[in-house]
Design a protein around this motif. Structure first.
Motif, PDB file in Angstrom:
ATOM      1  N   VAL A 112       8.448   2.245   7.696  1.00 28.49           N
ATOM      2  CA  VAL A 112       8.193   3.206   6.630  1.00 28.49           C
ATOM      3  C   VAL A 112       8.901   4.479   7.072  1.00 28.49           C
ATOM      4  N   SER A 113      10.008   4.788   6.408  1.00 30.55           N
ATOM      5  CA  SER A 113      10.845   5.924   6.814  1.00 30.55           C
ATOM      6  C   SER A 113      10.705   7.064   5.824  1.00 30.55           C
ATOM      7  N   ALA A 114      10.723   8.294   6.365  1.00 32.92           N
ATOM      8  CA  ALA A 114      10.549   9.484   5.536  1.00 32.92           C
ATOM      9  C   ALA A 114      11.348  10.639   6.120  1.00 32.92           C
ATOM     10  N   LYS A 115      11.749  11.531   5.254  1.00 33.57           N
ATOM     11  CA  LYS A 115      12.444  12.747   5.673  1.00 33.57           C
ATOM     12  C   LYS A 115      11.417  13.659   6.364  1.00 33.57           C
ATOM     13  N   CYS A 116      11.879  14.412   7.375  1.00 32.82           N
ATOM     14  CA  CYS A 116      10.956  15.255   8.134  1.00 32.82           C
ATOM     15  C   CYS A 116      11.729  16.408   8.765  1.00 32.82           C
ATOM     16  N   THR A 127      13.078   1.901  -6.425  1.00 29.36           N
ATOM     17  CA  THR A 127      14.397   1.336  -6.699  1.00 29.36           C
ATOM     18  C   THR A 127      14.741   0.333  -5.595  1.00 29.36           C
ATOM     19  N   PHE A 128      15.757  -0.480  -5.861  1.00 29.45           N
ATOM     20  CA  PHE A 128      16.190  -1.504  -4.899  1.00 29.45           C
ATOM     21  C   PHE A 128      17.713  -1.501  -4.741  1.00 29.45           C
ATOM     22  N   PRO A 129      18.307  -0.379  -4.333  1.00 26.91           N
ATOM     23  CA  PRO A 129      19.771  -0.345  -4.212  1.00 26.91           C
ATOM     24  C   PRO A 129      20.317  -1.212  -3.082  1.00 26.91           C
ATOM     25  N   PHE A 130      19.480  -1.587  -2.130  1.00 26.47           N
ATOM     26  CA  PHE A 130      19.905  -2.404  -0.987  1.00 26.47           C
ATOM     27  C   PHE A 130      19.380  -3.833  -1.071  1.00 26.47           C
ATOM     28  N   GLY A 131      18.869  -4.234  -2.230  1.00 29.15           N
ATOM     29  CA  GLY A 131      18.291  -5.565  -2.398  1.00 29.15           C
ATOM     30  C   GLY A 131      16.776  -5.497  -2.398  1.00 29.15           C
ATOM     31  N   LYS A 132      16.144  -6.630  -2.764  1.00 32.02           N
ATOM     32  CA  LYS A 132      14.687  -6.683  -2.916  1.00 32.02           C
ATOM     33  C   LYS A 132      13.925  -6.484  -1.596  1.00 32.02           C
ATOM     34  N   GLU A 133      14.605  -6.591  -0.458  1.00 33.89           N
ATOM     35  CA  GLU A 133      13.929  -6.439   0.836  1.00 33.89           C
ATOM     36  C   GLU A 133      13.614  -4.978   1.161  1.00 33.89           C
ATOM     37  N   ALA A 134      14.334  -4.067   0.528  1.00 34.15           N
ATOM     38  CA  ALA A 134      14.189  -2.647   0.855  1.00 34.15           C
ATOM     39  C   ALA A 134      13.703  -1.865  -0.358  1.00 34.15           C
ATOM     40  N   SER A 135      12.473  -1.378  -0.272  1.00 30.47           N
ATOM     41  CA  SER A 135      11.900  -0.547  -1.333  1.00 30.47           C
ATOM     42  C   SER A 135      12.326   0.897  -1.077  1.00 30.47           C
ATOM     43  N   VAL A 136      13.126   1.435  -1.979  1.00 33.15           N
ATOM     44  CA  VAL A 136      13.614   2.804  -1.855  1.00 33.15           C
ATOM     45  C   VAL A 136      12.886   3.664  -2.871  1.00 33.15           C
ATOM     46  N   MET A 137      12.159   4.647  -2.369  1.00 35.87           N
ATOM     47  CA  MET A 137      11.411   5.548  -3.234  1.00 35.87           C
ATOM     48  C   MET A 137      12.266   6.779  -3.503  1.00 35.87           C
ATOM     49  N   LEU A 147      12.995  10.435  -5.884  1.00 34.34           N
ATOM     50  CA  LEU A 147      12.558  11.534  -6.733  1.00 34.34           C
ATOM     51  C   LEU A 147      13.836  12.057  -7.357  1.00 34.34           C
ATOM     52  N   SER A 148      13.923  11.996  -8.667  1.00 33.28           N
ATOM     53  CA  SER A 148      15.177  12.255  -9.368  1.00 33.28           C
ATOM     54  C   SER A 148      16.181  11.243  -8.819  1.00 33.28           C
ATOM     55  N   ASP A 149      17.289  11.687  -8.278  1.00 29.34           N
ATOM     56  CA  ASP A 149      18.274  10.743  -7.738  1.00 29.34           C
ATOM     57  C   ASP A 149      18.314  10.752  -6.212  1.00 29.34           C
ATOM     58  N   LYS A 150      17.302  11.323  -5.574  1.00 27.47           N
ATOM     59  CA  LYS A 150      17.269  11.472  -4.113  1.00 27.47           C
ATOM     60  C   LYS A 150      16.179  10.596  -3.488  1.00 27.47           C
ATOM     61  N   MET A 151      16.527   9.932  -2.392  1.00 24.75           N
ATOM     62  CA  MET A 151      15.567   9.093  -1.670  1.00 24.75           C
ATOM     63  C   MET A 151      14.629   9.970  -0.840  1.00 24.75           C
ATOM     64  N   PHE A 152      13.321   9.667  -0.915  1.00 28.14           N
ATOM     65  CA  PHE A 152      12.367  10.350  -0.046  1.00 28.14           C
ATOM     66  C   PHE A 152      11.630   9.381   0.874  1.00 28.14           C
ATOM     67  N   ALA A 153      11.741   8.083   0.620  1.00 22.86           N
ATOM     68  CA  ALA A 153      11.118   7.092   1.512  1.00 22.86           C
ATOM     69  C   ALA A 153      11.870   5.772   1.400  1.00 22.86           C
ATOM     70  N   LEU A 154      11.937   5.081   2.513  1.00 21.11           N
ATOM     71  CA  LEU A 154      12.524   3.749   2.584  1.00 21.11           C
ATOM     72  C   LEU A 154      11.498   2.866   3.280  1.00 21.11           C
ATOM     73  N   LYS A 208       0.833  -1.213   0.000  1.00 21.86           N
ATOM     74  CA  LYS A 208       0.000   0.000   0.000  1.00 21.86           C
ATOM     75  C   LYS A 208       0.867   1.262   0.000  1.00 21.86           C
ATOM     76  N   TRP A 209       1.898   1.292   0.852  1.00 23.34           N
ATOM     77  CA  TRP A 209       2.709   2.513   0.954  1.00 23.34           C
ATOM     78  C   TRP A 209       3.652   2.673  -0.231  1.00 23.34           C
ATOM     79  N   VAL A 210       4.147   1.578  -0.780  1.00 18.27           N
ATOM     80  CA  VAL A 210       4.949   1.675  -2.008  1.00 18.27           C
ATOM     81  C   VAL A 210       4.074   2.226  -3.139  1.00 18.27           C
ATOM     82  N   ALA A 211       2.870   1.695  -3.278  1.00 20.56           N
ATOM     83  CA  ALA A 211       1.953   2.157  -4.331  1.00 20.56           C
ATOM     84  C   ALA A 211       1.611   3.632  -4.144  1.00 20.56           C
ATOM     85  N   PHE A 212       1.385   4.046  -2.904  1.00 22.58           N
ATOM     86  CA  PHE A 212       1.086   5.457  -2.660  1.00 22.58           C
ATOM     87  C   PHE A 212       2.262   6.330  -3.113  1.00 22.58           C
TER      88      PHE A 212
END
Length: 127
Positions: free
Chosen positions: A52-56, A23-33, A35-42, A9-13
């Motif tokens: 579910v991690s996010a910048k704040c 993206t999966f730079p850390f393997g299939k266990e970690a969904s890295v979202m 924007l451009s080349d910057k992570m905004f969610a893990l 649900k959160w990956v789809a959102f």
């Protein structure tokens, strides 16, 4: 299975946000979202717990951590600028707030992009 549905649900959102990509730079266990080349969610599992991690913003992060048991400092991330929502069978954070946290993270990253990269995001074609 219930936590896997939360992950999906959160990956789809996140994928629904303009220009976001999974993206999966850390393997299939970690969904890295990203924007451009910057992570905004893990979004990942660790020892049976979904994170579910996010910048704040630091001040907002402190208020959220005080108000919700399930919000903790960013797991394996900068503890000042990231928070993690823990799903360990239950989560006291309403879905609408999770969406707002993820959207805020996206906006924080978008604001830091160059004008050229912002335009690329704004004019990207989302199917």
């Amino acid at each position: 299975m219930e936590l896997e549905l939360e992950r999906i649900k959160w990956v789809a959102f996140c994928e629904s946000l303009q220009g976001a990509r999974l993206t999966f730079p850390f393997g299939k266990e970690a969904s890295v979202m990203k924007l451009s080349d910057k992570m905004f969610a893990l979004i990942h599992f660790h020892k049976g717990v979904l994170f579910v991690s996010a910048k704040c913003e630091p001040e907002r992060a402190e208020r959220l951590k005080e108000e919700y048991r399930s919000i903790v400092p960013g797991y394996h991330l900068n503890k000042t600028h990231w928070i993690s929502l823990m799903y360990d069978g239950e989560c006291d954070v309403p879905d609408e707030l999770v969406k707002a946290i993820l959207e805020n993270s996206y906006q924080l990253i978008f604001a830091k992009l160059s004008k050229q990269k912002q335009n690329a995001v704004l004019f990207s074609n989302q199917d």
